[in-house]
Design a protein around this motif. Structure first.
Motif, PDB file in Angstrom:
ATOM      1  N   VAL A 165     -32.947 -54.409  59.976  1.00 51.79           N
ATOM      2  CA  VAL A 165     -33.204 -55.366  58.908  1.00 51.79           C
ATOM      3  C   VAL A 165     -34.340 -56.292  59.322  1.00 51.79           C
ATOM      4  N   THR A 166     -35.188 -56.640  58.373  1.00 51.80           N
ATOM      5  CA  THR A 166     -36.343 -57.499  58.651  1.00 51.80           C
ATOM      6  C   THR A 166     -36.058 -58.929  58.217  1.00 51.80           C
ATOM      7  N   ILE A 167     -36.885 -59.849  58.686  1.00 51.98           N
ATOM      8  CA  ILE A 167     -36.724 -61.251  58.312  1.00 51.98           C
ATOM      9  C   ILE A 167     -36.937 -61.445  56.809  1.00 51.98           C
ATOM     10  N   LEU A 168     -37.827 -60.641  56.213  1.00 55.82           N
ATOM     11  CA  LEU A 168     -38.048 -60.738  54.765  1.00 55.82           C
ATOM     12  C   LEU A 168     -36.807 -60.282  53.990  1.00 55.82           C
ATOM     13  N   GLU A 169     -36.138 -59.251  54.487  1.00 57.34           N
ATOM     14  CA  GLU A 169     -34.920 -58.780  53.828  1.00 57.34           C
ATOM     15  C   GLU A 169     -33.808 -59.827  53.929  1.00 57.34           C
ATOM     16  N   ALA A 170     -33.709 -60.475  55.086  1.00 56.04           N
ATOM     17  CA  ALA A 170     -32.698 -61.519  55.257  1.00 56.04           C
ATOM     18  C   ALA A 170     -32.957 -62.689  54.312  1.00 56.04           C
ATOM     19  N   LEU A 171     -34.227 -63.082  54.185  1.00 58.54           N
ATOM     20  CA  LEU A 171     -34.566 -64.157  53.248  1.00 58.54           C
ATOM     21  C   LEU A 171     -34.296 -63.733  51.814  1.00 58.54           C
ATOM     22  N   GLY A 172     -34.482 -62.431  51.542  1.00 64.19           N
ATOM     23  CA  GLY A 172     -34.168 -61.915  50.214  1.00 64.19           C
ATOM     24  C   GLY A 172     -32.684 -62.039  49.906  1.00 64.19           C
ATOM     25  N   LEU A 173     -31.835 -61.778  50.907  1.00 64.72           N
ATOM     26  CA  LEU A 173     -30.393 -61.929  50.711  1.00 64.72           C
ATOM     27  C   LEU A 173     -30.039 -63.376  50.376  1.00 64.72           C
ATOM     28  N   ALA A 174     -30.803 -64.297  50.943  1.00 65.00           N
ATOM     29  CA  ALA A 174     -30.556 -65.721  50.700  1.00 65.00           C
ATOM     30  C   ALA A 174     -31.260 -66.226  49.445  1.00 65.00           C
ATOM     31  N   GLY A 175     -31.817 -65.317  48.650  1.00 61.05           N
ATOM     32  CA  GLY A 175     -32.444 -65.713  47.399  1.00 61.05           C
ATOM     33  C   GLY A 175     -33.871 -66.196  47.525  1.00 61.05           C
ATOM     34  N   ASP A 176     -34.501 -65.937  48.684  1.00 60.45           N
ATOM     35  CA  ASP A 176     -35.888 -66.314  48.955  1.00 60.45           C
ATOM     36  C   ASP A 176     -36.009 -67.818  49.211  1.00 60.45           C
ATOM     37  N   LEU A 177     -37.159 -68.211  49.745  1.00 59.60           N
ATOM     38  CA  LEU A 177     -37.431 -69.622  49.989  1.00 59.60           C
ATOM     39  C   LEU A 177     -37.608 -70.347  48.663  1.00 59.60           C
ATOM     40  N   THR A 178     -37.215 -71.592  48.644  1.00 60.51           N
ATOM     41  CA  THR A 178     -37.541 -72.424  47.495  1.00 60.51           C
ATOM     42  C   THR A 178     -39.021 -72.789  47.584  1.00 60.51           C
ATOM     43  N   ILE A 179     -39.561 -73.349  46.531  1.00 58.62           N
ATOM     44  CA  ILE A 179     -40.965 -73.744  46.533  1.00 58.62           C
ATOM     45  C   ILE A 179     -41.216 -74.854  47.556  1.00 58.62           C
ATOM     46  N   LYS A 180     -40.141 -75.484  48.013  1.00 58.59           N
ATOM     47  CA  LYS A 180     -40.260 -76.581  48.971  1.00 58.59           C
ATOM     48  C   LYS A 180     -40.186 -76.099  50.415  1.00 58.59           C
ATOM     49  N   GLY A 181     -39.962 -74.790  50.627  1.00 60.90           N
ATOM     50  CA  GLY A 181     -39.827 -74.265  51.976  1.00 60.90           C
ATOM     51  C   GLY A 181     -41.168 -74.068  52.667  1.00 60.90           C
ATOM     52  N   LYS A 182     -41.215 -74.326  53.954  1.00 59.25           N
ATOM     53  CA  LYS A 182     -42.430 -74.181  54.741  1.00 59.25           C
ATOM     54  C   LYS A 182     -42.521 -72.747  55.244  1.00 59.25           C
ATOM     55  N   ARG A 183     -43.436 -71.969  54.673  1.00 54.11           N
ATOM     56  CA  ARG A 183     -43.527 -70.544  54.954  1.00 54.11           C
ATOM     57  C   ARG A 183     -44.292 -70.195  56.225  1.00 54.11           C
ATOM     58  N   ASP A 184     -45.070 -71.140  56.722  1.00 51.44           N
ATOM     59  CA  ASP A 184     -45.933 -70.833  57.864  1.00 51.44           C
ATOM     60  C   ASP A 184     -45.345 -71.232  59.213  1.00 51.44           C
ATOM     61  N   ASN A 185     -44.086 -71.639  59.230  1.00 48.21           N
ATOM     62  CA  ASN A 185     -43.483 -72.065  60.502  1.00 48.21           C
ATOM     63  C   ASN A 185     -41.977 -71.817  60.482  1.00 48.21           C
ATOM     64  N   ILE A 186     -41.579 -70.589  60.168  1.00 54.63           N
ATOM     65  CA  ILE A 186     -40.163 -70.225  60.111  1.00 54.63           C
ATOM     66  C   ILE A 186     -39.596 -70.223  61.530  1.00 54.63           C
ATOM     67  N   LEU A 187     -38.471 -70.873  61.710  1.00 54.63           N
ATOM     68  CA  LEU A 187     -37.809 -70.907  63.016  1.00 54.63           C
ATOM     69  C   LEU A 187     -36.757 -69.809  63.092  1.00 54.63           C
ATOM     70  N   LEU A 188     -36.812 -69.015  64.155  1.00 53.84           N
ATOM     71  CA  LEU A 188     -35.806 -67.989  64.388  1.00 53.84           C
ATOM     72  C   LEU A 188     -35.144 -68.236  65.747  1.00 53.84           C
ATOM     73  N   ILE A 189     -33.849 -68.481  65.720  1.00 59.38           N
ATOM     74  CA  ILE A 189     -33.089 -68.719  66.946  1.00 59.38           C
ATOM     75  C   ILE A 189     -32.403 -67.416  67.338  1.00 59.38           C
ATOM     76  N   ARG A 190     -32.681 -66.949  68.538  1.00 62.13           N
ATOM     77  CA  ARG A 190     -32.139 -65.663  69.000  1.00 62.13           C
ATOM     78  C   ARG A 190     -31.583 -65.815  70.410  1.00 62.13           C
ATOM     79  N   GLU A 191     -30.470 -65.147  70.647  1.00 66.89           N
ATOM     80  CA  GLU A 191     -29.896 -65.140  71.988  1.00 66.89           C
ATOM     81  C   GLU A 191     -30.409 -63.930  72.750  1.00 66.89           C
ATOM     82  N   ILE A 192     -31.031 -64.175  73.897  1.00 70.52           N
ATOM     83  CA  ILE A 192     -31.558 -63.115  74.746  1.00 70.52           C
ATOM     84  C   ILE A 192     -30.989 -63.293  76.144  1.00 70.52           C
ATOM     85  N   ASN A 193     -30.250 -62.293  76.593  1.00 69.16           N
ATOM     86  CA  ASN A 193     -29.621 -62.359  77.925  1.00 69.16           C
ATOM     87  C   ASN A 193     -28.784 -63.617  78.095  1.00 69.16           C
TER      88      ASN A 193
END
Length: 262
Positions: A165-193
């Protein structure tokens, strides 16, 4: 008096105009994946999610001889009768422990952390060959989910049936960003090791398709920040409402006084 009324009216109009203007956004800050000269080299195989501690795996074993699989599937008689062919209705789940291992029937401890789902299938299949002729192994994540928060239409946690699954698909599940969302600095928190990492991705650029965070991993959290105008409006909007209310009241009082004198 009429001049005072006019000045208040102009002042009120100016406040409303500035409020509307501050909420406007440019095309550059809104449109996704704007084309540029960047070459697209997205290869899913480079970003396949790896099994981690605390993952919950549904594992089922199949073979031509269905009875040979019973010690490994841990099915009771009712579940066996309900099964048709090699398609088992029941899939036992196994939690990956802090050492990256599962405790599998007959086979014992098997280390799966750090492996992809396909690699884990092959690891178990090779071990089963000692007991079963041409065994089949099916593994799926039972806890594959992503959480989307912030300036989206439907924030929440979304369980996924497929780990591709891609980040765009996940945002699609959430109904996409609102017009007030900042599209150029999306934060992704991931657990690695075992450690949380903070990662950023700019969805307004075509290069986002090459990001190592374009494809998601289990338990990723996506946070969409409010854009600058929304942050300003959070205070400006409240103050504007107060000023409009006060100004309207003052204008009404002045208008009543002027009309009474006339």
């Amino acid at each position: 008096m009429n001049k005072i009324v006019q000045r208040f009216f102009y002042f009120l109009t100016l406040i409303v105009f500035l409020s509307i203007l501050s909420s406007c956004g440019s095309r550059k800050s809104i449109v996704y994946l704007q084309p540029d000269s960047t070459a697209i080299n997205t290869i899913y195989e480079q970003f396949i999610p790896k099994i981690q501690s605390s993952d919950i795996l549904a594992i089922s074993i199949s073979a031509a001889d269905i009875k040979a699989t019973l010690p490994f599937n841990q099915q009771n008689a009712y579940q066996l009768n309900a099964a048709t062919g090699n398609d088992f209705a029941f899939k036992p789940t196994y939690t990956v422990d802090e050492n990256g291992m599962i405790d599998f029937p007959v086979l014992g401890k098997i280390k799966l952390s750090g492996l992809t789902r396909v690699e884990a299938v092959e690891e178990i299949r090779q071990r089963l060959k000692k007991y079963i002729l041409d065994p089949g192994v099916n593994i799926s994540f039972s806890n594959f989910k992503v959480t989307v928060l912030g300036e989206v239409t439907r924030p929440g946690t979304y369980p996924l049936q497929n780990e591709r699954v891609t980040i765009l698909e996940a945002l699609g599940l959430a109904g996409d960003l609102t017009i007030k969302g900042k599209r150029d600095n999306i934060l992704l928190i991931r657990e690695i090791n075992g450690k949380k990492t903070m990662n950023r991705i700019d969805l307004t650029k075509q290069d986002a398709l090459n990001s190592p965070f374009y494809y998601l991993a289990q338990n990723d959290v996506i946070y969409v920040e409010p854009n600058g105008s929304q942050v300003r409006n959070s205070n400006l909007g409240q103050n504007t409402n107060v000023w409009i209310s006060v100004s309207s009241l003052i204008i009404t009082i002045i208008a009543v006084i002027v009309s009474s004198r006339n």
